[in-house]
Design a protein around this motif. Structure first.
Motif, mmCIF file in Angstrom:
data_model
loop_
_atom_site.group_PDB
_atom_site.id
_atom_site.type_symbol
_atom_site.label_atom_id
_atom_site.label_comp_id
_atom_site.label_asym_id
_atom_site.label_seq_id
_atom_site.Cartn_x
_atom_site.Cartn_y
_atom_site.Cartn_z
ATOM 1 N N PHE A 72 0.834 -1.195 0.000
ATOM 2 C CA PHE A 72 0.000 0.000 0.000
ATOM 3 C C PHE A 72 0.878 1.258 0.000
ATOM 4 O O PHE A 72 1.941 1.287 0.652
ATOM 5 C CB PHE A 72 -0.911 0.022 1.231
ATOM 6 N N TRP A 128 -3.400 7.108 4.105
ATOM 7 C CA TRP A 128 -4.148 5.932 4.534
ATOM 8 C C TRP A 128 -3.651 5.457 5.910
ATOM 9 O O TRP A 128 -2.450 5.537 6.210
ATOM 10 C CB TRP A 128 -3.976 4.774 3.534
ATOM 11 N N LEU A 146 -2.431 2.805 7.521
ATOM 12 C CA LEU A 146 -1.884 1.520 7.118
ATOM 13 C C LEU A 146 -1.974 0.470 8.223
ATOM 14 O O LEU A 146 -2.172 -0.727 7.942
ATOM 15 C CB LEU A 146 -0.437 1.693 6.671
ATOM 16 N N ARG A 167 -4.357 0.148 10.463
ATOM 17 C CA ARG A 167 -5.736 -0.354 10.486
ATOM 18 C C ARG A 167 -5.992 -1.246 9.276
ATOM 19 O O ARG A 167 -6.645 -2.286 9.375
ATOM 20 C CB ARG A 167 -6.727 0.808 10.482
ATOM 21 N N LEU A 168 -5.479 -0.841 8.074
ATOM 22 C CA LEU A 168 -5.695 -1.634 6.866
ATOM 23 C C LEU A 168 -5.079 -3.025 6.994
ATOM 24 O O LEU A 168 -5.632 -4.002 6.481
ATOM 25 C CB LEU A 168 -5.102 -0.907 5.655
ATOM 26 N N GLN A 169 -3.942 -3.119 7.659
ATOM 27 C CA GLN A 169 -3.316 -4.428 7.846
ATOM 28 C C GLN A 169 -4.242 -5.381 8.599
ATOM 29 O O GLN A 169 -4.233 -6.598 8.381
ATOM 30 C CB GLN A 169 -2.008 -4.269 8.644
ATOM 31 N N SER A 194 -8.059 -5.472 5.983
ATOM 32 C CA SER A 194 -8.037 -5.818 4.563
ATOM 33 C C SER A 194 -7.461 -7.207 4.376
ATOM 34 O O SER A 194 -6.494 -7.592 5.049
ATOM 35 C CB SER A 194 -7.205 -4.796 3.777
ATOM 36 N N SER A 211 -2.549 -6.646 1.545
ATOM 37 C CA SER A 211 -1.847 -5.373 1.753
ATOM 38 C C SER A 211 -1.063 -4.992 0.505
ATOM 39 O O SER A 211 -0.124 -4.210 0.575
ATOM 40 C CB SER A 211 -0.897 -5.476 2.949
ATOM 41 N N PRO A 231 -8.890 3.580 0.270
ATOM 42 C CA PRO A 231 -8.769 2.121 0.227
ATOM 43 C C PRO A 231 -10.106 1.396 0.252
ATOM 44 O O PRO A 231 -10.165 0.205 0.567
ATOM 45 C CB PRO A 231 -7.960 1.824 1.494
ATOM 46 N N GLU A 232 -11.192 2.082 -0.090
ATOM 47 C CA GLU A 232 -12.522 1.498 0.074
ATOM 48 C C GLU A 232 -12.732 0.234 -0.754
ATOM 49 O O GLU A 232 -13.452 -0.676 -0.343
ATOM 50 C CB GLU A 232 -13.600 2.541 -0.279
ATOM 51 N N LEU A 246 -11.514 -2.692 1.200
ATOM 52 C CA LEU A 246 -12.376 -3.018 2.334
ATOM 53 C C LEU A 246 -13.673 -3.666 1.869
ATOM 54 O O LEU A 246 -14.139 -4.642 2.465
ATOM 55 C CB LEU A 246 -12.672 -1.741 3.131
#
Length: 429
Positions: free
Chosen positions: A182, A188, A190, A192-194, A197, A200, A343-344, A347
């Motif tokens: 990412f 973003w 990152l 939280r995304l890890q 999502s 990555s 990053p929607e 998700l």
């Protein structure tokens, strides 16, 4: 004496006997003095004013430039950029009408009040004046029946450091992996995304926030409010024309079309509305994806933004070819752009259990486990073959045919329908 339309007028009789404290004058009555050699000695009749202009030996472009300078409060000899728009030079609706009035009095040619919007540069307004002075001969529509559509230029940006078609070829030939982690330059979260999502990784364009706003005469504030998709498409459209051997600056006023596939990136939700108010509507509007290119280059063919999801770029090429075949345009830019400002997508497809864990698509393979998301922008320049030959453009490919349909009912709104896809392929063939 005050000055009206470049001619000295004695206003005393108008105000005689009136209480000056109670008279409200329009603002244009108090603008600075205008000076035109010789004009103060004649009456403001259109024919005489036009004869003076002709006898002086000045071109219509000089007359427009001088008039524009004076309306803006400069000396008539001020060197205004004749290719910048009147808006960029400082004109608004009121001063635009004042310029129209001054030009009418100097040339004797009647102009609409919207002239500075209809012909937004000194050069184009002068060309219009020349056309009004000498009626143009109507041109017959070109016979385009059976004339193949060809590709004469192309440009692109893709992940993996691809900045041109040669780079894309090398990427494919070397079977390189264009996916990566990412990006860190988009704000973003990152961490939280890890956690939320399923992957990555994805395909991301490098330096997506880089843009030469001054080159396209866009203010830094407007550029910041403009969706990166618009910025990238504008740059790559310029590059595609240059690759075709066409100077983009020569296309202003021509029936060149723009057909661009894109989708809503969500960029408008990330920027400050208070700081950028006034630019956000056009900066984020899907319709402006194509319109931005047409406006920046002065193109007057169709400008169409297309959102048919994954097929958007192909549909844009289909529509561009149709417009060329029917004579709606003589040249067309076609392609598409995708930038993930948020990053929607990762998700949403994680929630649908439809995202590949390693971020890579393996279409038609037994190991396929979902989709992978990537960015990119690509533009091709399309032309009729007869025009390409006449203009000396290298033909890179022939677009034999195309077809468009919709899957209709299937097992879910986004699920493909095999027979429908077979039909559209047969239709194109």
């Amino acid at each position: 004496h005050l000055w009206a339309n470049g001619v000295a007028v004695d206003w005393a009789p108008v105000f005689e006997g009136l209480d000056a404290q109670r008279v409200k004058l329009p603002t244009y009555a108090f603008q600075r003095q205008r000076y035109w050699p010789g004009v103060e000695r004649v009456s403001p009749t259109p024919k005489l004013a036009r004869r003076l202009q002709v006898e002086s030996g000045r071109s219509l472009r000089d007359v427009v430039r001088e008039s524009a300078a004076v309306v803006l409060g400069h000396h008539p000899d001020t060197a205004l950029d004749t290719h910048r728009t009147f808006r960029e030079l400082g004109f608004d609706s009121l001063t635009g009408v004042e310029l129209r009035n001054l030009l009418q009095s100097r040339t004797g040619i009647e102009l609409a009040g919207s002239a500075v919007f209809d012909y937004p540069t000194v050069t184009r307004l002068a060309e219009h004046l020349a056309g009004r002075a000498e009626p143009a001969t109507p041109q017959a529509a070109a016979d385009v029946t059976g004339d193949p559509i060809v590709l004469v230029g192309m440009a692109c940006r893709f992940p993996g450091g691809v900045s041109d078609p040669d780079g894309l070829w090398r990427l494919v030939a070397e079977e390189a992996d264009a996916t990566g982690p990412f990006p860190t330059d988009r704000g973003w979260d990152l961490d939280r995304l890890q956690e939320v999502s399923a992957t990555s990784r994805g395909g991301f364009i490098a330096d997506v926030d880089g843009f030469d706003a001054a080159f396209f005469r866009i203010s830094p504030r407007e550029a910041l409010a403009t969706d990166p998709q618009q910025r990238l498409l504008l740059e790559v459209s310029w590059e595609a024309l240059e690759q075709a051997g066409i100077d983009p600056g020569t296309l202003a006023g021509t029936p060149t079309g723009v057909f661009a596939g894109a989708y809503g990136s969500g960029y408008g939700d990330l920027v400050s509305r208070e700081q950028l108010q006034g630019h956000l509507l056009t900066g984020g509007a899907g319709s402006v994806i194509s319109g931005r290119v047409a406006y920046a280059l002065g193109l007057e063919g169709p400008a169409v933004s297309v959102d048919t999801a994954c097929s958007s770029s192909l549909v844009a090429m289909h529509l561009a070819a149709q417009a060329l075949r029917t004579g709606e345009c003589n040249l067309a830019l076609a392609g598409g752009v995708t930038v993930m400002a948020t990053p929607e997508m990762f998700l949403e497809f994680t929630a649908q259990n439809g995202l590949a864990e390693d971020g890579r698509c393996r279409s038609f393979a037994d190991s396929a486990d979902g989709t992978g998301w990537s960015e990119g922008v690509g533009v091709v320049v399309l032309e009729r073959l007869s025009d390409a030959r006449r203009n000396g453009h290298e033909v890179l490919a022939v677009m034999r045919s195309s077809a468009v349909n919709q899957d209709g009912a299937s097992n879910g709104l986004t699920a493909p329908n095999g027979p429908s896809q077979q039909r559209v392929i047969r239709q194109a063939l």
